[in-house]
Design an enzyme around this catalytic site. Structure first.
Site, short mmCIF file in Angstrom:
data_model
loop_
_atom_site.label_atom_id
_atom_site.label_comp_id
_atom_site.label_asym_id
_atom_site.label_seq_id
_atom_site.Cartn_x
_atom_site.Cartn_y
_atom_site.Cartn_z
N GLU A 119 0.83 -1.20 0.00
CA GLU A 119 0.00 0.00 0.00
C GLU A 119 0.87 1.26 0.00
O GLU A 119 1.91 1.31 0.65
CB GLU A 119 -0.95 -0.01 1.21
CG GLU A 119 -1.99 -1.11 1.11
CD GLU A 119 -3.00 -1.12 2.23
OE1 GLU A 119 -4.14 -1.57 1.99
OE2 GLU A 119 -2.67 -0.68 3.35
N CYS A 143 6.94 -5.24 15.44
CA CYS A 143 6.51 -4.22 16.40
C CYS A 143 5.05 -4.51 16.75
O CYS A 143 4.21 -4.67 15.87
CB CYS A 143 6.66 -2.82 15.81
SG CYS A 143 8.37 -2.38 15.45
N GLY A 192 7.22 -2.01 5.96
CA GLY A 192 8.60 -2.48 5.97
C GLY A 192 9.57 -1.56 6.68
O GLY A 192 9.27 -0.41 6.99
N GLU A 193 10.77 -2.10 6.93
CA GLU A 193 11.88 -1.35 7.53
C GLU A 193 12.85 -0.98 6.41
O GLU A 193 13.55 -1.84 5.86
CB GLU A 193 12.59 -2.21 8.59
CG GLU A 193 13.96 -1.72 9.02
CD GLU A 193 13.97 -0.28 9.52
OE1 GLU A 193 14.74 0.52 8.95
OE2 GLU A 193 13.21 0.05 10.45
N CYS A 375 -1.31 6.17 9.89
CA CYS A 375 -0.04 5.62 10.36
C CYS A 375 -0.27 4.34 11.17
O CYS A 375 -1.09 4.31 12.09
CB CYS A 375 0.66 6.67 11.23
SG CYS A 375 2.25 6.14 11.85
#
Length: 406
Positions: A119, A143, A192-193, A375
Site C-alpha cells: 500500500e 513491532c 517495511g523497515e 499511520c
C-alpha cells in the site's frame, strides 16, 4: 550499487508444468536504475552517448511515459533497440481508495505472480503533498502496535517497485517536477523497515532527489527507521536525507515490549547513532523521533518526563536547541489489536510536558483512517514467509474464546 541491475531469470510454465522462456524477464526494467545506472546501461549495453539516457529518464519520470515509441525526440533506431532489451514496468494498481479528508491510497501488485501487494498513501495538505512509500512486502521486525507486523514478511521490494510507487502516484496526480508540484515530500514510512532493504531504498531515493527524476530536495525525503544502528551509520555516509526514528518509548524496558529490535540496539546506542548521523550530515540539523501514544501503555506523565529528559540530552550532545523533534502520533487501531488510542486530554497533557521542557513536539493529525491509510494501519497483501499471520490469528481466536467463555 549505482550500476545497472541484472534482472534475475524468471520463467513461466505451461499447464503441464514445463518452463517457458520469458522475453520480458530478460529485459532491463529502467525503473531499477538511477541516473548513473541508466547512463552506464546506455553506454555499455546500447553503445549510446550518456546524454541519451537523460532524455529517456525525463520521459519516464517527468512525463510518465512507459512506451518507448511515444518518446518522440529519441531516434527510431534507438527506440527499436530499447524495445528489444529494455522496458518500463510499473506496479499494477489493484485498487485505489479516496478518503473524505483527501487522502488517497493505492494497493499495488508486486512481482510477476501478483500474489503480493503493498500500500502507498498520498496525504494532501495546505501547500504540500506527502507520499508515504513502502520498502518491503510485510515487515520482519514484529513491532506489536503495527498492523503491517501482523502480516509477516515476504521479501524486500526492488528499486523499480519502490520508485514505481512514486511514478504511479505522481502520474495520477498530474505532478510536473519543477513546475506544477502536487508531490512535494516523500516519506519512507510505509510497509517495511527501509534500512533492511538498504541498497534498493538508497537508489530509489536518489531518483526521487534527481533533477531528471522527481527533483525533491534532500530535506523533503525522509527515511524512518525502527533503529538499525549499523545501517544508520552507513546511511550517514551514503545519503543526506532527513532521518526519523520510531522511538515509541522513553526507556529500554518498555521499548523492548513495543519494538523488539531494542533488545539488540538499546536506546543509548540508537541515540548515539543519531548523533553521528547529524555530525556527518551537517546540512541536517535535527532528527524526528516518532512516538505513538497508546492508552495506559506509554502515555503517562512519567513517560513524558522521561522522554523530555532523553530529548534534552540529545540537544545537549548536538549543542543545538531543537536537534530533537518529537512527532506524537495518536494510535490508529486495527482489527485484533490489544492497544487503544490515548484520550485527547492525555495526548495534549503529554505534549504540554514536552513543550514546557523546551522540546519541539507536535501532534500528528490522523489522516485517512476511514480507508485504513493512517499511520500504523497499512497492511497490503502478503504471502507470509514467517508464519506470523497464523500466530496473530491464533491470538485473536484465543482472545475471542476467552471473551465468549466469560
Amino acid at each position: 550499487m549505482n550500476g545497472f541491475a541484472v534482472i534475475p531469470s524468471v520463467t513461466t510454465t505451461t499447464t503441464s508444468g514445463e518452463p517457458i522462456a520469458s522475453d520480458v524477464a530478460r529485459k532491463q526494467n529502467l525503473l531499477e536504475l538511477d541516473r548513473e545506472g541508466l547512463e552506464r546501461f546506455f553506454e555499455d549495453v546500447l553503445g549510446e552517448k550518456r546524454y541519451r539516457a537523460h532524455q529517456v529518464m525525463k520521459w519516464i519520470h517527468h512525463r510518465y511515459v512507459a512506451d518507448f515509441e511515444q518518446m518522440t525526440d529519441v531516434g527510431k533506431a534507438l527506440r527499436t533497440r530499447l524495445q528489444a532489451c529494455a522496458e518500463v514496468r510499473v506496479p499494477r494498481v489493484v485498487f485505489d481508495k479516496h478518503s473524505a479528508d483527501g487522502t488517497h491510497k493505492w494497493l499495488l501488485a508486486m512481482g510477476t505472480d501478483r500474489k503480493n501487494a503493498i500500500e502507498t498513501v498520498y496525504i494532501p495538505d495546505k501547500g504540500r503533498g506527502t507520499l508515504c512509500v513502502s520498502s518491503q512486502i510485510g515487515c520482519g521486525l514484529n513491532c506489536t502496535f503495527c498492523s503491517t507486523a501482523t502480516q509477516g514478511f515476504n521479501r524486500n521490494l526492488t528499486t523499480a517497485e519502490i520508485i514505481g510507487q512514486v511514478w504511479v502516484a505522481a502520474r495520477h496526480l498530474g505532478n510536473v517536477p519543477h513546475q506544477r508540484r502536487r508531490l512535494t515530500n516523500v516519506v519512507m514510512m510505509g510497509m517495511g523497515e527501509p534500512l533492511m532493504n538498504f541498497d534498493n531504498v538508497v537508489r530509489a531515493m536518489s531518483v526521487m532527489r534527481d533533477d531528471l527524476g522527481y527533483g525533491l530536495s534532500n530535506k523533503r525525503v525522509t527515511l524512518s527507521t525502527s533503529g538499525l544502528v549499523p545501517m544508520i551509520d552507513r546511511l550517514s555516509t551514503e545519503s543526506d536525507v532527513s532521518l526519523a526514528v520510531s522511538l515509541h518509548a522513553p526507556n529500554d524496558k518498555l521499548r523492548e515490549q513495543l519494538v523488539p529490535l531494542n533488545k539488540k540496539y538499546p536506546i543509548v546506542e540508537l541515540m548515539a547513532s543519531c548523533e553521528r548521523y547529524l555530525s556527518v550530515n551537517r546540512k541536517r540539523d535535527s532528527v524526528t523521533f516518532e512516538y505513538t501514544l497508546m492508552k495506559g501503555v506509554n502515555d503517562k506523565q512519567e513517560h513524558a518526563h522521561e522522554l523530555a529528559k532523553l530529548m534534552r540530552q540529545f540537544d545537549c550532545a548536538m549543542q543545538v536547541k531543537g536537534a530533537a523533534k518529537v512527532n506524537l502520533i495518536p494510535f490508529n487501531p486495527f482489527p485484533g489489536t490489544c492497544y487503544e488510542r490515548s484520550t485527547e486530554v492525555d495526548i495534549r497533557a503529554f505534549q504540554k510536558i514536552l513543550l514546557d521542557a523546551q522540546i519541539l513536539a507536535m501532534v500528528r493529525r490522523t489522516r485517512g483512517d476511514d480507508i485504513d491509510a493512517a499511520c500504523g494501519q497499512l497492511k497490503g497483501q502478503v504471502v507470509d514467509r514467517t508464519r506470523r499471520q497464523a500466530e496473530f490469528r491464533r491470538t485473536i481466536e484465543d482472545r475471542v474464546g476467552r471473551d465468549v467463555a466469560a
